[in-house]
Design a protein around this motif. Structure first.
Motif, short mmCIF file in Angstrom:
data_model
loop_
_atom_site.label_atom_id
_atom_site.label_comp_id
_atom_site.label_asym_id
_atom_site.label_seq_id
_atom_site.Cartn_x
_atom_site.Cartn_y
_atom_site.Cartn_z
N GLU A 1 0.95 -1.15 -0.02
CA GLU A 1 -0.04 -0.07 0.01
C GLU A 1 0.82 1.34 0.05
N LYS A 2 0.19 1.96 -0.56
CA LYS A 2 0.91 3.54 -0.78
C LYS A 2 0.49 4.53 0.48
N LEU A 3 1.37 5.27 1.14
CA LEU A 3 0.83 6.30 2.43
C LEU A 3 1.31 7.46 2.05
N LEU A 4 0.76 8.43 3.01
CA LEU A 4 1.00 9.81 2.96
C LEU A 4 1.20 10.06 4.54
N ALA A 5 2.47 9.95 4.96
CA ALA A 5 2.86 10.42 6.34
C ALA A 5 3.29 11.72 6.50
N THR A 6 2.77 12.30 7.69
CA THR A 6 3.41 13.65 8.18
C THR A 6 4.06 13.71 9.37
N ARG A 7 5.08 14.62 9.68
CA ARG A 7 5.61 14.82 10.63
C ARG A 7 5.66 16.31 11.06
N ARG A 8 5.39 16.83 12.24
CA ARG A 8 5.56 18.20 12.62
C ARG A 8 6.35 18.44 13.80
N ILE A 9 7.26 19.26 13.56
CA ILE A 9 8.11 19.59 14.77
C ILE A 9 7.62 20.96 15.15
N LEU A 10 7.37 20.88 16.51
CA LEU A 10 6.73 22.23 17.08
C LEU A 10 8.06 22.63 17.99
N ASP A 11 8.78 21.87 18.44
CA ASP A 11 10.06 22.46 19.07
C ASP A 11 10.95 20.99 19.36
N LYS A 12 11.97 21.11 19.87
CA LYS A 12 13.17 20.24 19.60
C LYS A 12 12.70 18.81 20.61
N ASN A 13 11.77 19.06 21.62
CA ASN A 13 11.10 17.75 22.24
C ASN A 13 9.78 17.49 21.94
N THR A 14 9.27 18.06 20.77
CA THR A 14 7.87 17.85 20.38
C THR A 14 7.60 17.53 18.76
N THR A 15 7.56 16.35 18.48
CA THR A 15 7.16 16.09 17.09
C THR A 15 6.17 15.18 17.10
N CYS A 16 5.12 15.79 16.17
CA CYS A 16 3.63 14.91 16.12
C CYS A 16 3.87 14.30 14.54
N SER A 17 3.06 13.08 14.92
CA SER A 17 2.96 12.26 13.70
C SER A 17 1.65 11.73 13.44
N ALA A 18 1.39 11.25 12.18
CA ALA A 18 -0.19 10.79 11.66
C ALA A 18 0.11 10.47 10.19
N ASN A 19 -1.11 10.06 9.71
CA ASN A 19 -0.96 9.54 8.31
C ASN A 19 -2.10 10.44 7.72
N TYR A 20 -2.13 10.48 6.65
CA TYR A 20 -3.26 11.19 5.73
C TYR A 20 -3.70 10.20 4.66
N GLN A 21 -5.03 10.40 4.51
CA GLN A 21 -5.75 9.56 3.46
C GLN A 21 -6.15 10.64 2.39
N VAL A 22 -6.08 10.18 0.88
CA VAL A 22 -6.30 11.21 0.02
C VAL A 22 -7.67 10.88 -0.48
N ARG A 23 -8.53 11.87 -0.41
CA ARG A 23 -9.85 11.97 -0.50
C ARG A 23 -10.04 12.34 -2.10
N LYS A 24 -9.49 13.12 -2.53
CA LYS A 24 -9.51 13.29 -4.11
C LYS A 24 -8.17 13.75 -4.55
N ALA A 25 -8.08 13.27 -5.96
CA ALA A 25 -6.74 13.49 -6.69
C ALA A 25 -7.09 13.42 -8.31
N HIS A 26 -6.26 14.35 -8.89
CA HIS A 26 -6.49 14.39 -10.30
C HIS A 26 -5.55 13.59 -10.90
N GLY A 27 -5.85 12.19 -11.44
CA GLY A 27 -4.84 11.32 -11.72
C GLY A 27 -3.82 10.71 -10.65
N ASP A 28 -2.51 10.41 -10.99
CA ASP A 28 -1.77 10.14 -10.03
C ASP A 28 -0.52 11.14 -9.85
#
Length: 287
Positions: A147-174
């Protein structure tokens, strides 16, 4: 039509031909990570201004429209929050700002990774920038499925990194990181590159390898030294029963030898008895 008007129209037509867009949304209700990354962490924040800012972050990062920006280069993109402003009531209205992204590869290529800096709002004494990265990659699910995935990482500060995956709801082609609304794909699994680094980041982007199915572990054969130590550990448990068996076996052998000797002696006595001379009738007559 003058040349001054033709050139912008031609440029607009070319840009429209390579323009790409996709709508993505969080797979889960909240991200994973410490403190303000999660809803539970948000509930624990006591400072009202900090809590309002964190709550707005949750609303803004819930979904995006990600578009290519061919006018800025083949590797340029923009992540626009679907929500234009935060619903939290604050003294100063908070807007969900777009994020200019720079990708490691051209926007339509897979795997890929993009990053950007969000100059976030300030509330009272709180002012902070955030750093966002998207990773497009694939992983093996097992049984020959990928499976293909789209993950994200968000760095808020040196001690705080948030993580999650996104789903593609709509895309024009690939042509949006090579992703579509259908995540299933063919193998092999491919890891994403590292997103472009950003000046003044409090921490570097984490490497994000694909996740493979856990393989069964095998126990290596013990070495000679290990086998010897194992033998010495079990030797006391073997020696006792072995000595008992030897004693029983020895006793049985002695008993059998004694019985054999007794039978031999008995046969010898019978032979001597049968060899005694019996006087004949003639010898008795002569007497």
């Amino acid at each position: 039509m003058s040349g001054a008007l033709v050139r912008p129209l031609l440029l607009a037509g070319c840009l429209h031909g390579v323009f790409a867009e996709c709508n993505v949304y969080l797979e889960t209700e909240t991200m994973a990570g410490p403190e303000e990354c999660t809803n539970d962490g948000l509930a624990d924040i006591t400072n009202p201004e900090e809590k309002a800012m964190a709550a707005c972050l949750h609303e803004c990062w819930a979904s995006y429209v990600i578009t290519s920006q061919p006018a800025n280069g083949t590797n340029a993109a923009k992540a626009m929050p679907e929500r234009s402003s935060c619903s939290i009531t604050t003294t100063v209205p908070i807007q969900c700002n777009p994020i200019e992204l720079s990708c490691t590869k051209p926007f339509s290529e897979f795997p890929n990774a993009c990053s950007g800096k969000l100059p976030f709002f300030s509330i009272g004494p709180i002012e902070q920038d955030f750093y966002l990265a998207f990773y497009a990659y694939s992983q093996e699910l097992g049984g020959g499925k990928f499976e293909k995935l789209l993950a994200t990482r968000r760095i808020l500060d040196k001690n705080t990194t948030c993580s999650a995956n996104y789903q593609v709801r709509k895309a024009h082609g690939d042509n949006c990181f090579g992703l579509t609304t259908i995540s299933e794909t063919t193998g092999p699994a491919v890891a994403p590159p590292l997103p472009p680094a950003i000046d003044d980041m409090p921490d570097s982007w984490p490497k994000f390898p694909p996740v493979f199915p856990q393989q069964p572990t095998t126990t290596a054969a013990p070495t000679d030294d290990g086998a010897f130590r194992h033998f010495m550990r079990v030797l006391p448990w073997i020696a006792g029963p072995l000595a008992l068996l030897c004693a029983i076996g020895g006793g049985l052998l002695l008993r059998r030898a004694r019985q054999t000797e007794e039978r031999r002696a008995l046969r010898s006595g019978r032979s001597e008895t049968s060899s005694v001379e019996i006087p004949s009738v003639n010898s008795l007559s002569r007497a």
